[in-house]
Write a protein that holds these residues in place. Structure first.
Motif, short mmCIF file in Angstrom:
data_model
loop_
_atom_site.label_atom_id
_atom_site.label_comp_id
_atom_site.label_asym_id
_atom_site.label_seq_id
_atom_site.Cartn_x
_atom_site.Cartn_y
_atom_site.Cartn_z
N UNK A 84 0.73 -1.28 -0.06
CA UNK A 84 0.02 -0.15 0.22
C UNK A 84 0.83 1.29 -0.03
N UNK A 85 2.00 1.24 0.68
CA UNK A 85 2.75 2.33 0.83
C UNK A 85 3.42 2.69 -0.51
N UNK A 157 -3.65 -8.35 -10.67
CA UNK A 157 -4.69 -7.90 -10.17
C UNK A 157 -4.32 -6.76 -9.29
N UNK A 158 -3.10 -6.71 -8.56
CA UNK A 158 -2.74 -5.56 -8.12
C UNK A 158 -2.64 -4.07 -9.16
N UNK A 177 -9.34 5.03 -3.37
CA UNK A 177 -9.38 4.09 -4.35
C UNK A 177 -8.37 2.72 -4.15
N UNK A 178 -7.13 3.16 -3.78
CA UNK A 178 -6.14 2.12 -3.29
C UNK A 178 -6.47 1.41 -2.33
N UNK A 182 -7.02 -2.79 -2.48
CA UNK A 182 -6.14 -3.90 -1.56
C UNK A 182 -7.05 -4.32 -0.73
N UNK A 183 -8.36 -3.73 -0.09
CA UNK A 183 -9.12 -4.43 0.77
C UNK A 183 -9.71 -5.87 -0.07
#
Length: 193
Positions: A84-85, A157-158, A177-178, A182-183
């Motif tokens: 995520x970072x 997919x990421x 949105x990210x 990610x969730x």
């Protein structure tokens, strides 16, 4: 004497690349031309063509210098937080001019010029994909993601929703949105209890 000639060539190369970025910002990539770059940089077209075979190759080198550091992925022990970072850093870079619009133009050119596509993949997309896969592989060994997870598919997919939002929908990719991507993704990647 050879050192002075090399320094002059490097200076000229940097001037050409900087001029390319300036003109691309002013005119847009489609109106960018080798002739315009040569005229503004004060060099001959042959000087440019000796270094780059096409406008796309020149643009790629100007936008993504060979020594540019990749977007590093931290390793805090939490795969979701680490990716995520890294993704926040990537979309923050894409969200600010001039890089975002210029990168978008470069991706468009890569659709028409196989040599630009290959160079973009070799210098930027491929290394980033390798870093993400390596970090996911470590997370697999640490039990943070399912051991049967297909790492190539996980990377696709990421990145797929981000490129869709950036290129197709042409909307700003936000941290929110990210977080949603990610969730959804990590809900399916976690190991079964």
């Amino acid at each position: 004497m050879a050192e002075k000639r090399t320094d002059r060539a490097l200076d000229r190369t940097e001037l050409i690349k900087q001029t390319t970025l300036e003109l691309a910002q002013e005119l847009g990539f489609t109106k960018l031309s080798i002739e315009a770059v040569a005229a503004r940089a004060g060099v001959g077209k042959h000087t440019i063509y000796r270094r780059w075979p096409s406008k796309g190759a020149l643009f790629l080198d100007a936008l993504l210098p060979a020594d540019a550091q990749a977007l590093d992925i931290p390793n805090t022990g939490d795969i979701e937080a680490d990716l995520r970072t890294q993704t926040y850093a990537a979309v923050d870079l894409l969200g600010r001019p001039p890089f975002g619009p210029l990168y978008q133009a470069l991706l468009g050119e890569a659709q028409h010029d196989p040599s630009v596509a290959a160079a973009l993949n070799e210098r930027f997309i491929g290394p980033q994909a390798q870093r993400v896969r390596a970090r996911l592989k470590l997370a697999q060994r640490q039990g943070q993601v399912a051991p049967e997870l297909d790492l190539d598919l996980a990377f696709a997919i990421l990145s797929g929703p981000l490129y869709f939002q950036f290129l197709i929908a042409q909307e700003i990719v936000t941290h929110g949105y990210i977080d949603r991507v990610f969730s959804a993704l990590f809900a399916g990647m976690r190991p079964s209890p």
